[in-house]
Scaffold this active site. Structure first.
Site, PDB file in Angstrom:
ATOM      1  NE  ARG A   1      33.896 -28.820   9.338  1.00  0.00           N
ATOM      2  CZ  ARG A   1      34.464 -29.884   9.921  1.00  0.00           C
ATOM      3  NH1 ARG A   1      33.708 -30.731  10.593  1.00  0.00           N
ATOM      4  NH2 ARG A   1      35.764 -30.086   9.835  1.00  0.00           N
TER       5      ARG A   1
ATOM      6  CD  GLU B   1      34.492 -35.898  15.994  1.00  0.00           C
ATOM      7  OE1 GLU B   1      35.266 -35.390  15.158  1.00  0.00           O
ATOM      8  OE2 GLU B   1      33.319 -36.224  15.740  1.00  0.00           O
TER       9      GLU B   1
ATOM     10  NE  ARG C   1      32.534 -30.426  18.888  1.00  0.00           N
ATOM     11  CZ  ARG C   1      31.848 -31.440  18.378  1.00  0.00           C
ATOM     12  NH1 ARG C   1      32.205 -32.690  18.659  1.00  0.00           N
ATOM     13  NH2 ARG C   1      30.801 -31.230  17.592  1.00  0.00           N
TER      14      ARG C   1
END
Length: 425
Positions: free
Chosen positions: A263, A350, A392
């Site tokens: 990304r 998140e 994460r």
């Protein structure tokens, strides 16, 4: 994309619902283009009928031995006008399509209205954040001790927002991905897939990344062929059913893939620049489901629960958030975010996003199932979710499992993948 019937027959209500997402639908522009489309299409159909009528008259006149020169000249003229009209119709249809492709999905009625993440609603929490009796380090400090988390070398090799992992930290990262794949393909019944990381424009358009979000994509041109690096395995997995009609007894189709994701992070300058939280290249274990329309909401709950189990087996405190209208992704009708507790930030961040896209992607892809009750093809519903983001998850394991001496406890679920080790020292 949205059902054209909503734009043509329920324009005001559709505009109102889209406005809750912060999207302003230019109703006047759509009505103008749609009126032009109807006019050109009607003229085209009338010319087609006229040509057919005159062609039939030529045949009848020839049968009677009559002179058909005038009729043939008229038909030739009609043909020229028809060709021009067909080109005009194609052009206006392209304009309608371009407008439709830029419109996001409609939020489900259960989604709360809100402008941004402040409007999200907590559903529940699981696990209690650990209390530390020493100064907590973040994942960057924990990983720097032996050079096992190295942003400087990542920047040397590729630039900002790239990282090199080494040693036991790299092994722990791999262990997390293997654990998630085994869990979802085993206990949860997803079909493990290995998918292309480079896809064509049709695939990106099918799941909604193109044309609206091209600036956030990495692409490569070889000769005259452009391909895009996937921002998530959702793109490859979901497009497996593009331009296909699947049989009812094959649904739901549940697929899982572990992949790198790429990304550009356009618009995120200055956000989470430290460490691994927001990178240009990262890894995820992605879940995708293809379902009958009447089963997609139950499937959404099931998929989200599958992602929650990952965090529970890792012993990570987390919460589930229902996203509001203004914080959902472009293709989603409803989204749950799972947020994991990060001690260094004293906040939930998140780690997974699970969305029901209803028939929005399916209409773009022409992905259908054959309804046994009607025998006719109908649009499927598509769902996707992180199960979960590997990087994460690594951050969460490092920070929640840290000790005063800088060592990191390995969750029991990961120990079989780490040679039985209980901690990284």
């Amino acid at each position: 994309m949205l059902d054209p019937a909503l734009l043509r027959g329920q324009l005001a209500d559709t505009a109102r619902r889209l406005a809750t997402r912060g999207y302003v639908l230019d109703g006047a522009a759509f009505e103008s283009i749609e009126a032009e489309r109807k006019r050109v299409q009607t003229e085209t159909q009338e010319l087609q009928n006229l040509r057919n009528t005159r062609s039939k008259a030529i045949g009848q006149a020839k049968a009677k031995g009559e002179d058909v020169a005038a009729l043939m000249a008229e038909v030739a003229g009609i043909g020229d006008r028809l060709k021009a009209n067909e080109q005009a119709l194609a052009a206006v249809q392209d304009r309608v399509s371009a407008l439709a492709l830029g419109i996001p999905n409609l939020p489900h009625e259960s989604v709360p209205e809100g402008a941004d993440e402040s409007g999200n609603v907590e559903q529940h929490r699981r696990g209690t954040p650990r209390t530390f009796d020493f100064a907590v380090k973040d994942h960057v400090e924990l990983g720097a001790r032996k050079g096992w988390l190295d942003g400087d070398t990542g920047a040397k090799l590729s630039g900002a927002r790239f990282t090199v992992l080494r040693g036991e930290l790299a092994r722990l990262h791999r262990a997390l991905a293997q654990f998630m794949l085994d869990l979802h393909a085993g206990e949860h019944g997803y079909l493990e897939c290995n998918v292309p990381l480079l896809v064509n424009a049709d695939s990106m358009q099918g799941t909604g990344q193109l044309p609206k979000f091209e600036e956030d994509l990495f692409s490569t041109d070889v000769g005259e062929t452009r391909r895009y690096l996937i921002p998530t395995a959702e793109v490859s997995l979901t497009n497996i059913v593009r331009d296909a009609i699947v049989e009812a007894d094959s649904l739901p189709q549940r697929m899982v893939a572990h992949s790198p994701c790429f990304r550009a992070e356009a618009g995120s300058h200055g956000r989470d620049t430290r460490g691994m939280i927001r990178q240009h290249q990262f890894e995820k274990v992605e879940l995708v489901s293809i379902t009958r329309p009447n089963e997609s909401w139950d499937e959404h709950e099931r998929m989200t629960r599958c992602a929650e189990v990952v965090l529970e087996k890792l012993g990570m405190p987390y919460r589930r958030m229902l996203l509001c209208t203004g914080d959902m992704g472009f293709a989603a009708a409803k989204t749950y975010d799972l947020e994991v507790w990060l001690p260094s930030q004293q906040a939930y961040r998140e780690i997974s996003s699970c969305s029901n896209c209803t028939d929005f992607q399916a209409r773009r892809m022409q992905a259908r199932w054959r309804n046994p009750e009607t025998g006719k093809p109908e649009l499927v519903h598509t769902l996707n979710g992180s199960g979960v983001a590997v990087g994460r998850a690594l951050i969460a394991v490092m920070e929640n499992g840290q000790e005063a001496d800088g060592s990191i406890g390995i969750p029991e679920a990961l120990r079989p993948y780490m040679g039985g080790a209980t901690r990284i020292t």
